[in-house]
Design a protein around this motif. Structure first.
Motif, short mmCIF file in Angstrom:
data_model
loop_
_atom_site.label_atom_id
_atom_site.label_comp_id
_atom_site.label_asym_id
_atom_site.label_seq_id
_atom_site.Cartn_x
_atom_site.Cartn_y
_atom_site.Cartn_z
N SER A 43 0.82 -1.21 0.00
CA SER A 43 0.00 0.00 0.00
C SER A 43 0.86 1.27 0.00
O SER A 43 0.33 2.37 0.12
CB SER A 43 -0.94 0.00 1.21
OG SER A 43 -0.20 -0.01 2.42
N TYR A 44 2.17 1.12 -0.15
CA TYR A 44 3.06 2.27 -0.16
C TYR A 44 2.78 3.11 -1.40
O TYR A 44 2.75 2.59 -2.52
CB TYR A 44 4.53 1.82 -0.14
CG TYR A 44 5.48 2.94 0.17
CD1 TYR A 44 5.72 3.33 1.48
CD2 TYR A 44 6.12 3.63 -0.85
CE1 TYR A 44 6.59 4.37 1.77
CE2 TYR A 44 6.99 4.67 -0.58
CZ TYR A 44 7.22 5.04 0.73
OH TYR A 44 8.08 6.07 1.01
N VAL A 52 9.14 -3.82 -10.06
CA VAL A 52 9.12 -4.87 -11.08
C VAL A 52 9.58 -6.21 -10.49
O VAL A 52 9.08 -7.26 -10.86
CB VAL A 52 10.01 -4.47 -12.28
CG1 VAL A 52 10.11 -5.59 -13.29
CG2 VAL A 52 9.49 -3.21 -12.93
N LYS A 53 10.54 -6.15 -9.55
CA LYS A 53 11.08 -7.38 -8.97
C LYS A 53 11.09 -7.27 -7.46
O LYS A 53 11.58 -6.29 -6.90
CB LYS A 53 12.51 -7.62 -9.48
CG LYS A 53 13.14 -8.88 -8.90
CD LYS A 53 14.55 -9.09 -9.43
CE LYS A 53 15.16 -10.36 -8.86
NZ LYS A 53 16.53 -10.57 -9.36
N LEU A 54 10.55 -8.30 -6.80
CA LEU A 54 10.52 -8.35 -5.34
C LEU A 54 11.06 -9.70 -4.88
O LEU A 54 10.60 -10.74 -5.32
CB LEU A 54 9.09 -8.17 -4.83
CG LEU A 54 8.87 -8.33 -3.32
CD1 LEU A 54 9.66 -7.30 -2.52
CD2 LEU A 54 7.38 -8.22 -2.99
N ASP A 55 12.06 -9.64 -4.00
CA ASP A 55 12.59 -10.86 -3.39
C ASP A 55 12.28 -10.77 -1.89
O ASP A 55 12.81 -9.91 -1.19
CB ASP A 55 14.10 -10.96 -3.62
CG ASP A 55 14.69 -12.28 -3.11
OD1 ASP A 55 14.01 -12.98 -2.33
OD2 ASP A 55 15.83 -12.59 -3.49
N THR A 70 0.85 -3.82 -9.33
CA THR A 70 0.42 -4.12 -10.70
C THR A 70 1.55 -4.15 -11.73
O THR A 70 1.35 -4.64 -12.84
CB THR A 70 -0.65 -3.10 -11.14
OG1 THR A 70 -0.13 -1.78 -10.92
CG2 THR A 70 -1.93 -3.30 -10.33
N SER A 71 2.73 -3.63 -11.39
CA SER A 71 3.85 -3.70 -12.35
C SER A 71 4.80 -4.85 -12.05
O SER A 71 5.78 -5.05 -12.76
CB SER A 71 4.61 -2.36 -12.37
OG SER A 71 5.15 -2.10 -11.10
N LEU A 72 4.50 -5.62 -11.00
CA LEU A 72 5.40 -6.70 -10.57
C LEU A 72 5.48 -7.80 -11.63
O LEU A 72 4.46 -8.33 -12.07
CB LEU A 72 4.92 -7.29 -9.24
CG LEU A 72 5.92 -8.17 -8.49
CD1 LEU A 72 7.12 -7.35 -8.04
CD2 LEU A 72 5.25 -8.80 -7.28
N ARG A 73 6.71 -8.13 -12.05
CA ARG A 73 6.93 -9.19 -13.04
C ARG A 73 7.64 -10.40 -12.45
O ARG A 73 7.48 -11.51 -12.93
CB ARG A 73 7.78 -8.66 -14.22
CG ARG A 73 7.22 -7.44 -14.91
CD ARG A 73 6.19 -7.72 -15.95
NE ARG A 73 6.69 -8.57 -17.00
CZ ARG A 73 5.94 -9.42 -17.70
NH1 ARG A 73 4.67 -9.52 -17.45
NH2 ARG A 73 6.45 -10.17 -18.63
N PRO A 91 -0.46 -10.40 -8.86
CA PRO A 91 -0.93 -9.57 -9.97
C PRO A 91 -0.89 -10.36 -11.27
O PRO A 91 -0.03 -11.23 -11.44
CB PRO A 91 0.07 -8.41 -9.99
CG PRO A 91 1.32 -8.99 -9.44
CD PRO A 91 0.88 -10.02 -8.43
N PRO A 92 -1.80 -10.08 -12.20
CA PRO A 92 -1.80 -10.80 -13.48
C PRO A 92 -0.54 -10.56 -14.30
O PRO A 92 -0.21 -11.34 -15.19
CB PRO A 92 -3.03 -10.28 -14.22
CG PRO A 92 -3.67 -9.28 -13.34
CD PRO A 92 -2.91 -9.16 -12.07
N SER A 93 0.21 -9.50 -13.99
CA SER A 93 1.43 -9.15 -14.74
C SER A 93 2.60 -10.08 -14.44
O SER A 93 3.61 -10.05 -15.15
CB SER A 93 1.85 -7.72 -14.36
OG SER A 93 2.11 -7.64 -12.96
#
Length: 135
Positions: A43-44, A52-55, A70-73, A91-93
């Motif tokens: 929610s930030y 785009v990338k989260l570990d 929504t931009s997470l790939r 997210p669908p992305s």
């Protein structure tokens, strides 16, 4: 006993304000903490359209809701006690997902329906038979 001071147990918007640079990152690594939720991160303000990338590997996440990013790939969530694919809100992305554990391979079609762009799924902990069952 209390966790070591460098290991986060919770996230908050003020903490994230202090940690994140003024220019919001496209990649973020929150590994080796004791986090049970990423809700404040999701929610930030502004992060949904830049990240785009989260570990978030090696935390204490039993469920994971990153559907607002929504931009997470790419999502890497290794070594978390996630119970199943249904514990994930994605997210669908999403194009690449890495998990550990042994989620039911029969739930892969549901995962693919929720993430139509998913090209790479890595599940450490699956046997060869599990991987075959997922295909």
């Amino acid at each position: 006993s209390d966790p070591p001071p460098h290991r986060l147990t919770t996230l908050s918007i003020p903490l994230l304000r202090a940690l994140l640079p003024d220019t919001l990152p496209t990649r973020l690594r929150l590994t080796d903490h004791l986090l049970t939720s990423l809700d404040p991160l999701c929610s930030y303000p502004g992060l949904a359209s830049t990240l785009v990338k989260l570990d978030c590997s090696r935390n204490s996440l039993r469920t994971l809701d990153v559907s607002s990013l929504t931009s997470l790939r790419i999502l890497i969530a290794l070594d978390n006690p996630l119970s199943s694919f249904s514990a994930l809100a994605l997210p669908p992305s999403l194009a690449r997902l890495a998990l550990s554990g042994s989620p039911d391979p029969k739930s892969v079609p549901d995962l693919l329906a929720r993430c139509p762009d998913l090209k790479e799924l890595q599940v450490t902990g699956w046997s060869e038979a599990d991987a075959d069952a997922a295909l």
